[in-house]
Design a protein around this motif. Sequence first.
Motif, PDB file in Angstrom:
ATOM      1  N   VAL A 270      75.015 -32.807  37.981  1.00 60.00           N
ATOM      2  CA  VAL A 270      73.614 -32.796  38.387  1.00 60.00           C
ATOM      3  C   VAL A 270      73.319 -34.128  39.083  1.00 60.00           C
ATOM      4  N   VAL A 271      72.971 -34.051  40.359  1.00 61.17           N
ATOM      5  CA  VAL A 271      72.704 -35.273  41.129  1.00 61.17           C
ATOM      6  C   VAL A 271      71.295 -35.763  40.787  1.00 61.17           C
ATOM      7  N   VAL A 272      71.174 -37.042  40.384  1.00 62.81           N
ATOM      8  CA  VAL A 272      69.861 -37.564  39.975  1.00 62.81           C
ATOM      9  C   VAL A 272      69.448 -38.832  40.722  1.00 62.81           C
ATOM     10  N   ASN A 277      67.592 -44.675  44.473  1.00 61.91           N
ATOM     11  CA  ASN A 277      66.322 -43.931  44.434  1.00 61.91           C
ATOM     12  C   ASN A 277      66.549 -42.616  43.705  1.00 61.91           C
ATOM     13  N   TYR A 278      65.562 -42.247  42.896  1.00 58.98           N
ATOM     14  CA  TYR A 278      65.695 -40.997  42.139  1.00 58.98           C
ATOM     15  C   TYR A 278      65.512 -39.813  43.079  1.00 58.98           C
ATOM     16  N   ALA A 365      63.470 -36.268  47.483  1.00 54.95           N
ATOM     17  CA  ALA A 365      62.935 -37.299  46.591  1.00 54.95           C
ATOM     18  C   ALA A 365      62.412 -36.658  45.312  1.00 54.95           C
ATOM     19  N   LEU A 366      62.575 -37.356  44.200  1.00 57.47           N
ATOM     20  CA  LEU A 366      62.006 -36.908  42.933  1.00 57.47           C
ATOM     21  C   LEU A 366      60.484 -36.871  43.077  1.00 57.47           C
ATOM     22  N   ARG A 367      59.875 -35.842  42.486  1.00 54.46           N
ATOM     23  CA  ARG A 367      58.411 -35.729  42.572  1.00 54.46           C
ATOM     24  C   ARG A 367      57.768 -37.041  42.113  1.00 54.46           C
ATOM     25  N   LYS A 500      60.295 -31.127  70.282  1.00 53.99           N
ATOM     26  CA  LYS A 500      59.972 -29.928  69.482  1.00 53.99           C
ATOM     27  C   LYS A 500      60.523 -30.024  68.060  1.00 53.99           C
ATOM     28  N   ASP A 501      61.562 -30.859  67.887  1.00 55.34           N
ATOM     29  CA  ASP A 501      62.186 -30.971  66.564  1.00 55.34           C
ATOM     30  C   ASP A 501      61.279 -31.646  65.542  1.00 55.34           C
ATOM     31  N   VAL A 502      60.253 -32.339  66.028  1.00 58.41           N
ATOM     32  CA  VAL A 502      59.377 -33.083  65.125  1.00 58.41           C
ATOM     33  C   VAL A 502      58.739 -32.158  64.080  1.00 58.41           C
ATOM     34  N   VAL A 503      58.478 -30.911  64.465  1.00 62.15           N
ATOM     35  CA  VAL A 503      57.834 -29.988  63.512  1.00 62.15           C
ATOM     36  C   VAL A 503      58.743 -29.710  62.311  1.00 62.15           C
ATOM     37  N   LYS A 504      60.037 -29.971  62.483  1.00 62.63           N
ATOM     38  CA  LYS A 504      60.962 -29.708  61.370  1.00 62.63           C
ATOM     39  C   LYS A 504      61.016 -30.886  60.385  1.00 62.63           C
ATOM     40  N   PHE A 505      60.358 -32.001  60.711  1.00 61.76           N
ATOM     41  CA  PHE A 505      60.437 -33.176  59.833  1.00 61.76           C
ATOM     42  C   PHE A 505      59.879 -32.855  58.451  1.00 61.76           C
ATOM     43  N   ASN A 506      60.554 -33.366  57.457  1.00 61.33           N
ATOM     44  CA  ASN A 506      60.094 -33.217  56.076  1.00 61.33           C
ATOM     45  C   ASN A 506      59.273 -34.447  55.709  1.00 61.33           C
ATOM     46  N   LEU A 507      57.948 -34.276  55.657  1.00 66.89           N
ATOM     47  CA  LEU A 507      57.089 -35.399  55.258  1.00 66.89           C
ATOM     48  C   LEU A 507      56.621 -35.217  53.817  1.00 66.89           C
ATOM     49  N   LYS A 508      57.041 -34.113  53.209  1.00 74.46           N
ATOM     50  CA  LYS A 508      56.574 -33.790  51.859  1.00 74.46           C
ATOM     51  C   LYS A 508      57.396 -34.521  50.786  1.00 74.46           C
ATOM     52  N   ASN A 509      58.699 -34.370  50.844  1.00 74.66           N
ATOM     53  CA  ASN A 509      59.542 -35.021  49.828  1.00 74.66           C
ATOM     54  C   ASN A 509      60.852 -35.557  50.412  1.00 74.66           C
ATOM     55  N   PRO A 510      60.756 -36.293  51.549  1.00 77.72           N
ATOM     56  CA  PRO A 510      61.999 -36.832  52.113  1.00 77.72           C
ATOM     57  C   PRO A 510      62.603 -37.873  51.172  1.00 77.72           C
ATOM     58  N   PRO A 511      63.930 -37.869  51.018  1.00 81.90           N
ATOM     59  CA  PRO A 511      64.545 -38.862  50.134  1.00 81.90           C
ATOM     60  C   PRO A 511      64.498 -40.256  50.753  1.00 81.90           C
TER      61      PRO A 511
END
Length: 583
Positions: A270-272, A277-278, A365-367, A500-511
């Motif tokens: 299990v990767v933690v 960074n968690y 990223a960990l919540r 156009k790739d910018v819409v794919k960015f993860n701004l929610k939980n990027p590690p």
Amino acid sequence: MALASLAARSCVLVIVFGLCFLSISIEAKRSSTKVVNFKWEVEYMHWSPDCNEGVVMGINGQFPGPTIRARAGDTVVVELTNKLPTEGVVIHWHGIRQMGTPWADGTAAISQCAINPGETFIYKFIVDKAGTYFYHGHYGMQRSAGLYGSLIVDVAEYKKEPFHYDGEFNLLLSDWWHKNAHEQELDLSSKPFRWIGEPQSLLLNGRGQYNCSLAAQFSNPPLSQCKFTGTEQCAPQTMTVQPNKIYRLRIASTTALASLNLAIGGHKMVVVEADGNYVEPFSVYDMDIYSGESYSILFKADQNPSQNYWISVGVRGRKPNTPQALTILNYSPTLSTKLPTSRPPTTPLWNDYYHSKSFTNRIKALRGSPKPPTTYNRRIMLLNTQNRIDGFTKWAINNISLSLPVTPYLGSIKYNLKNAFANSQPPDSFSPSYDVMRPPVNPNTTHGDGIYMLKFNSTIDVILQNANALADNVSEIHPWHLHGHDFWVLGYGEEKFTDKDVVKFNLKNPPLRNSVVIFPYGWTALRFVADNPGAWAFHCHIEPHLHMGMGVVFAEGIYRLKNIPKEALTCGLTGKMFMDRKH
Ligand SMILES: [Cu+2]
């Protein structure tokens, strides 16, 4: 502060009773951070990392160097004496951000002058964040020479990790050549180019086996069975576990070249944690580790305890010519010398990039982790290409192959010394018509030592763009590492990055990480805040690639720095300046 003054006052009150020391020690415990001191000597030593004698760069007679263990918030002090007879040395503390101490980052020609033979330099820095880190040489190819070790930061006293475990192990992964690092350097700088080839061995905590195998009955081509008394420098370190307990395995890769894959026969991992960074926990049966990365995984000793199991590490991303590194997971009370009866886990095919990408994309990223700013101030696109300069083979970023100046950037920027390096900044982007799927149309490039000056506290997006190398149908993996910061990994994509790739960015939980890979013919987007005054290397962590120019330097807020120790800058134009001022 309050505790310290309280301690001083109670000290005055109780001194007549001779209890002062007791009072201080209690207060020190409460304030919980401390200073951890080390006195190190770097030297060449005869050593047999893979049962074949060669020369390694060791510390205090050890290879790998001693492990640094501290708690978050502690100050680490390493008094480093260079006992190499004829060359300079520096040590970089990989993953430690050096907030407020950029002169302790240990990058020759960027953050400090190389330490001369016989001289001592004091590295003093705070380890502010718990996690799995390591340290290594950052001058020439001294990491390839074996100058590295582990740096582990435990959570601050009275704090807890966000996961439970009963015990822990540490694995520092590296690769090893029988040709010494000086000869490798010369090979890579020769015309015609001489490639160093694949490593002879992979090392686990500095130990590997060449010309014999722990798993001889399964080896192909056939190898003889390794036999050890346990005292050999190349004898594997086995890991002994108690059945049904949970263990944390800390893993860091300081390889010069190899991308790796690790598996523990029959055990789920299990990767933690990634790069200090968690991460949101996820389970795997094997995992990729690129040079410069570190991880923590948890595993439960839940298999048949009358057996032992293989821990195996193999090569990924390059056609492998190096046998797997092996050691044994030993279930107590089974003897550690009992070899596992099953075959070692098979490393996924070297070019199974789908497998690599699916692992990499699961890292979030960990919540509750810090989130990136929602917008950026400056976007820097970095095209990675293989090129030529006067017939020499090089790597270039936006058509400039990095060659470091004599005077460390930290000093020449702080003291505004003209002519220390190129005045103009390298470009923020590359030609939109560049075809990343084909070899460069014009492979010729130039050397440069210009750097990116970042506005202090601005948000920087970097798009790392991979491309075809000089040969047809070749694009390699490059693991990039940033000094002085963690960055958010916003996403990965195939072929050429477009708006156009910018819409794919993860701004929610990027590690948050300090190292990130670009896959062949792909791009990787990352974001960081330039909030740490200093001059910071950002480069491919493959040692030969950096040596061939694959890196850039960022600088920010250096005007804010006071008290840069002169010892860091007594060379080049800063050294001359100190002499002229007769300080
Ligand atoms: Cu590279």
